[in-house]
Design a protein around this motif. Structure first.
Motif, PDB file in Angstrom:
ATOM      1  N   PHE A  55      34.413  33.775  37.872  1.00  0.00           N
ATOM      2  CA  PHE A  55      33.713  34.477  39.494  1.00  0.00           C
ATOM      3  C   PHE A  55      35.481  35.100  39.696  1.00  0.00           C
ATOM      4  O   PHE A  55      36.389  34.364  39.964  1.00  0.00           O
ATOM      5  CB  PHE A  55      33.976  33.457  40.246  1.00  0.00           C
ATOM      6  N   MET A  56      35.223  35.913  40.069  1.00  0.00           N
ATOM      7  CA  MET A  56      36.350  36.947  41.072  1.00  0.00           C
ATOM      8  C   MET A  56      35.991  38.176  41.804  1.00  0.00           C
ATOM      9  O   MET A  56      35.323  38.798  40.671  1.00  0.00           O
ATOM     10  CB  MET A  56      37.884  37.601  39.719  1.00  0.00           C
ATOM     11  N   TYR A  57      36.498  38.381  42.674  1.00  0.00           N
ATOM     12  CA  TYR A  57      35.927  39.591  43.785  1.00  0.00           C
ATOM     13  C   TYR A  57      36.553  40.694  42.529  1.00  0.00           C
ATOM     14  O   TYR A  57      34.960  41.965  43.276  1.00  0.00           O
ATOM     15  CB  TYR A  57      36.643  39.492  45.076  1.00  0.00           C
ATOM     16  N   ASP A  58      37.169  40.996  41.753  1.00  0.00           N
ATOM     17  CA  ASP A  58      37.933  42.100  40.967  1.00  0.00           C
ATOM     18  C   ASP A  58      38.248  43.584  41.788  1.00  0.00           C
ATOM     19  O   ASP A  58      38.142  44.587  41.638  1.00  0.00           O
ATOM     20  CB  ASP A  58      36.818  42.609  40.164  1.00  0.00           C
ATOM     21  N   ASP A  59      38.966  43.064  43.228  1.00  0.00           N
ATOM     22  CA  ASP A  59      39.594  43.828  44.143  1.00  0.00           C
ATOM     23  C   ASP A  59      41.081  43.628  44.066  1.00  0.00           C
ATOM     24  O   ASP A  59      41.784  44.896  44.588  1.00  0.00           O
ATOM     25  CB  ASP A  59      39.037  43.709  45.277  1.00  0.00           C
ATOM     26  N   ILE A  60      41.246  43.702  42.742  1.00  0.00           N
ATOM     27  CA  ILE A  60      43.212  43.196  43.004  1.00  0.00           C
ATOM     28  C   ILE A  60      44.052  43.940  42.091  1.00  0.00           C
ATOM     29  O   ILE A  60      45.066  44.998  41.979  1.00  0.00           O
ATOM     30  CB  ILE A  60      43.614  41.578  42.563  1.00  0.00           C
ATOM     31  N   ALA A  61      43.276  44.446  40.641  1.00  0.00           N
ATOM     32  CA  ALA A  61      44.242  45.070  39.434  1.00  0.00           C
ATOM     33  C   ALA A  61      44.184  46.091  39.944  1.00  0.00           C
ATOM     34  O   ALA A  61      44.940  47.114  39.331  1.00  0.00           O
ATOM     35  CB  ALA A  61      42.845  45.025  38.476  1.00  0.00           C
ATOM     36  N   TYR A  62      43.134  46.828  40.634  1.00  0.00           N
ATOM     37  CA  TYR A  62      43.519  48.922  40.691  1.00  0.00           C
ATOM     38  C   TYR A  62      43.009  49.350  42.616  1.00  0.00           C
ATOM     39  O   TYR A  62      42.597  49.672  42.541  1.00  0.00           O
ATOM     40  CB  TYR A  62      42.368  48.776  39.945  1.00  0.00           C
ATOM     41  N   ASN A  63      43.917  47.494  43.291  1.00  0.00           N
ATOM     42  CA  ASN A  63      44.088  47.963  44.433  1.00  0.00           C
ATOM     43  C   ASN A  63      45.238  48.973  44.761  1.00  0.00           C
ATOM     44  O   ASN A  63      46.067  49.145  43.785  1.00  0.00           O
ATOM     45  CB  ASN A  63      44.763  46.533  45.040  1.00  0.00           C
ATOM     46  N   SER A  64      44.877  50.108  46.028  1.00  0.00           N
ATOM     47  CA  SER A  64      46.435  50.983  45.776  1.00  0.00           C
ATOM     48  C   SER A  64      47.196  50.627  45.911  1.00  0.00           C
ATOM     49  O   SER A  64      47.950  50.942  46.242  1.00  0.00           O
ATOM     50  CB  SER A  64      45.864  51.723  47.746  1.00  0.00           C
ATOM     51  N   GLU A  65      47.607  49.354  46.800  1.00  0.00           N
ATOM     52  CA  GLU A  65      48.759  48.706  46.949  1.00  0.00           C
ATOM     53  C   GLU A  65      49.658  47.980  45.596  1.00  0.00           C
ATOM     54  O   GLU A  65      50.722  47.899  45.915  1.00  0.00           O
ATOM     55  CB  GLU A  65      48.638  47.418  48.546  1.00  0.00           C
ATOM     56  N   ASN A  66      49.049  47.999  44.911  1.00  0.00           N
ATOM     57  CA  ASN A  66      49.654  46.573  43.769  1.00  0.00           C
ATOM     58  C   ASN A  66      50.095  48.514  42.830  1.00  0.00           C
ATOM     59  O   ASN A  66      49.779  49.312  42.078  1.00  0.00           O
ATOM     60  CB  ASN A  66      48.107  47.137  42.560  1.00  0.00           C
ATOM     61  N   PRO A  67      51.568  48.198  42.571  1.00  0.00           N
ATOM     62  CA  PRO A  67      52.402  48.946  42.066  1.00  0.00           C
ATOM     63  C   PRO A  67      52.310  49.090  40.120  1.00  0.00           C
ATOM     64  O   PRO A  67      53.161  50.167  39.835  1.00  0.00           O
ATOM     65  CB  PRO A  67      53.341  48.125  42.524  1.00  0.00           C
TER      66      PRO A  67
ATOM     67  N   TYR B  21      45.916  40.412  33.269  1.00  0.00           N
ATOM     68  CA  TYR B  21      44.233  40.783  33.674  1.00  0.00           C
ATOM     69  C   TYR B  21      42.884  41.492  31.962  1.00  0.00           C
ATOM     70  O   TYR B  21      42.085  41.188  32.502  1.00  0.00           O
ATOM     71  CB  TYR B  21      44.154  42.014  34.273  1.00  0.00           C
ATOM     72  N   LYS B  22      43.950  41.976  31.394  1.00  0.00           N
ATOM     73  CA  LYS B  22      43.683  42.158  30.796  1.00  0.00           C
ATOM     74  C   LYS B  22      42.654  41.495  29.642  1.00  0.00           C
ATOM     75  O   LYS B  22      42.425  40.172  29.315  1.00  0.00           O
ATOM     76  CB  LYS B  22      45.342  42.947  29.140  1.00  0.00           C
ATOM     77  N   GLY B  23      40.864  42.365  29.720  1.00  0.00           N
ATOM     78  CA  GLY B  23      40.406  41.591  29.104  1.00  0.00           C
ATOM     79  C   GLY B  23      38.753  40.248  29.717  1.00  0.00           C
ATOM     80  O   GLY B  23      38.546  39.143  28.926  1.00  0.00           O
ATOM     81  N   VAL B  24      40.069  39.943  30.889  1.00  0.00           N
ATOM     82  CA  VAL B  24      39.379  38.964  31.473  1.00  0.00           C
ATOM     83  C   VAL B  24      37.609  39.281  31.943  1.00  0.00           C
ATOM     84  O   VAL B  24      37.428  41.069  32.364  1.00  0.00           O
ATOM     85  CB  VAL B  24      39.508  38.644  32.495  1.00  0.00           C
ATOM     86  N   PRO B  25      36.866  38.533  31.398  1.00  0.00           N
ATOM     87  CA  PRO B  25      35.379  38.722  31.782  1.00  0.00           C
ATOM     88  C   PRO B  25      35.300  39.235  33.403  1.00  0.00           C
ATOM     89  O   PRO B  25      35.221  38.614  33.845  1.00  0.00           O
ATOM     90  CB  PRO B  25      34.299  37.728  30.705  1.00  0.00           C
ATOM     91  N   LYS B  26      33.983  39.708  33.279  1.00  0.00           N
ATOM     92  CA  LYS B  26      33.705  40.143  34.539  1.00  0.00           C
ATOM     93  C   LYS B  26      32.010  39.781  35.173  1.00  0.00           C
ATOM     94  O   LYS B  26      31.215  40.987  35.498  1.00  0.00           O
ATOM     95  CB  LYS B  26      33.713  41.618  34.444  1.00  0.00           C
ATOM     96  N   ASP B  27      31.720  38.435  34.904  1.00  0.00           N
ATOM     97  CA  ASP B  27      31.370  38.044  35.375  1.00  0.00           C
ATOM     98  C   ASP B  27      30.194  37.995  36.465  1.00  0.00           C
ATOM     99  O   ASP B  27      28.667  38.502  36.687  1.00  0.00           O
ATOM    100  CB  ASP B  27      30.815  36.434  34.625  1.00  0.00           C
ATOM    101  N   TYR B  28      30.945  37.208  37.362  1.00  0.00           N
ATOM    102  CA  TYR B  28      30.138  37.758  38.699  1.00  0.00           C
ATOM    103  C   TYR B  28      31.570  38.556  39.720  1.00  0.00           C
ATOM    104  O   TYR B  28      32.356  37.820  40.405  1.00  0.00           O
ATOM    105  CB  TYR B  28      29.554  36.201  38.584  1.00  0.00           C
ATOM    106  N   THR B  29      31.023  39.797  40.187  1.00  0.00           N
ATOM    107  CA  THR B  29      32.185  40.109  40.813  1.00  0.00           C
ATOM    108  C   THR B  29      31.870  40.879  41.946  1.00  0.00           C
ATOM    109  O   THR B  29      30.234  40.083  42.146  1.00  0.00           O
ATOM    110  CB  THR B  29      32.954  41.369  39.800  1.00  0.00           C
TER     111      THR B  29
END
Length: 395
Positions: A79-91, A106-114
């Motif tokens: 379970f993760m909202y999944d708004d961090i990896a591609y966030n505009s603030e992420n360097p 982050y690589k490979g993490v299942p996106k089960d409930y986002t």
């Protein structure tokens, strides 16, 4: 907070969800049981937004650790909202790290409930293996049997008797413990391990988690205690813990409790380290210009919101209990072994009444849930708090 249930069978047990292959239970000698079922894991990041980077980083790190230990994706539910990896603030676009020198977790993490599917209803449904209770998501549930082992790891904000999810409603202690009891009654696991990272997280189990459920719980804090972030960088402030890499501004890479057990598991042989040993290791762990302007603006807004919530709860307490007694009553901490509140429906309704007059309690304001619980315990009625909240916040 450290809670042990049926600890005799765990003292020599390996960390069942973090070990490799057939070694998973070879060291369990208390009951001479040498065969196991399937190992399951449920990983939950209960927050969203850039400033909460650390919670999703913790969860992603845990996933990598589990995969390294041999668990299959079909038995790991994330379970993760999944708004961090591609966030505009992420360097580091598309990458999440959990410590200043860490690799991408982050690589490979299942996106089960986002997104909107990262919610309490789906969390309960997943634990219980109830697919009919799900709304959206991958549909994966803990379809466990009587010989299976389950690991649940949660990371986010919390308050007395409550933890957050990215999408309302929050998870209350009574509801969570009812789900765990129901899971036990279904006879669909052998042992369960629950790690919880949140402020006041001990209150989610203290006086509520029944004996005989064969559940081992470790929390980041006692029932009335904060948990702490680490690897933090905020404008104008010294780093909290080791400084994160350049570009990671106004956020933290991890939580102190979480990175303690995760990094410990990275470094030590999980085939020989027991839960008890791991707990002993970390229980005494030590504690462009436009973007900068935006950060200061958000900080000012946050301070203003916190002051508003603090003042509103304070004044409601004074109306109900008097100027002198109000603060004392709101801050009462019950003895160990007693639940936060006797009537959980009362607590939920009081929070709703407050929010209807004074606005959202906010994540920060969760710390005041204890105050509302104490109002219930003191016998305050719904019409009384409704009138007090209206008087406080309608002007």
């Amino acid at each position: 907070m450290f809670v042990k249930i049926n600890v005799a069978s765990f003292l020599v047990a390996l960390f069942v969800v973090l070990v490799e292959g057939s070694n998973v239970i070879e060291s369990i000698v208390e009951d001479h049981e040498h065969s196991i079922g399937t190992q399951w894991a449920v990983l939950v990041a209960g927050s969203s937004d850039w400033y909460n980077y650390r919670h999703q980083a913790d969860i992603c790190h845990a996933y990598q650790l589990l995969k390294k230990g041999g668990l299959k994706d079909e038995h790991i539910i994330v379970f993760m909202y999944d708004d961090i990896a591609y966030n505009s603030e992420n360097p580091r676009r598309g990458v999440i790290i959990n410590n200043p020198h860490g690799q991408d977790v982050y690589k490979g993490v299942p996106k089960d409930y986002t997104g909107k599917y990262c919610n309490a209803q789906n969390f309960y449904g997943v634990i219980l293996g109830n697919k009919s209770a799900l709304t959206g998501g991958s549909g994966k549930v803990v379809n466990s049997g009587p010989n299976d082992h389950i690991f649940i790891y949660y990371a986010d904000h919390g308050g007395p008797g409550v933890i957050d999810m990215p999408i309302e409603p929050s998870i209350y202690a009574k509801d969570l413990n009812e789900v765990l009891k129901k899971k036990h009654a279904s006879r669909t696991y052998k042992k369960m391990v629950f790690y919880m990272e949140a402020c006041d997280s001990g209150s989610m189990f203290d006086g509520l988690l029944e004996e005989g459920l064969n559940i081992y719980v470790t929390t980041a804090s006692k029932p009335a205690e904060d948990s702490w972030a680490t690897y933090c960088s905020f404008s104008g402030e010294p780093c909290l813990g080791e400084c994160p890499p350049k570009g990671f501004n106004n956020t933290c890479l991890g939580d102190l409790f979480s990175v303690s057990w995760l990094e410990n598991s990275d470094l030590h042989d999980r085939r020989v380290e027991t839960l008890e040993k791991q707990y002993q290791r970390f229980q005494d762990a030590p504690e462009g210009s436009t973007r900068k302007s935006e950060a200061y603006r958000k900080l000012s807004e946050a301070i203003s919101e916190r002051e508003h919530v603090d003042k509103c709860v304070k004044y409601i307490g004074q109306i109900l209990f008097g100027v002198k007694n109000g603060p004392e009553v709101l801050n009462i901490v019950r003895p160990a072994g007693q639940p936060l509140v006797d009537d959980w429906d009362c607590l939920k309704s009081f929070v709703k009444i407050f929010e209807s007059h004074c606005g959202s309690l906010t994540r920060y304001g969760r710390k005041h849930v204890r105050g509302f619980a104490n109002m219930c315990n003191a016998g305050i009625q719904r019409d009384q708090i409704d009138a007090a909240a209206k008087q406080t916040c309608s002007s």
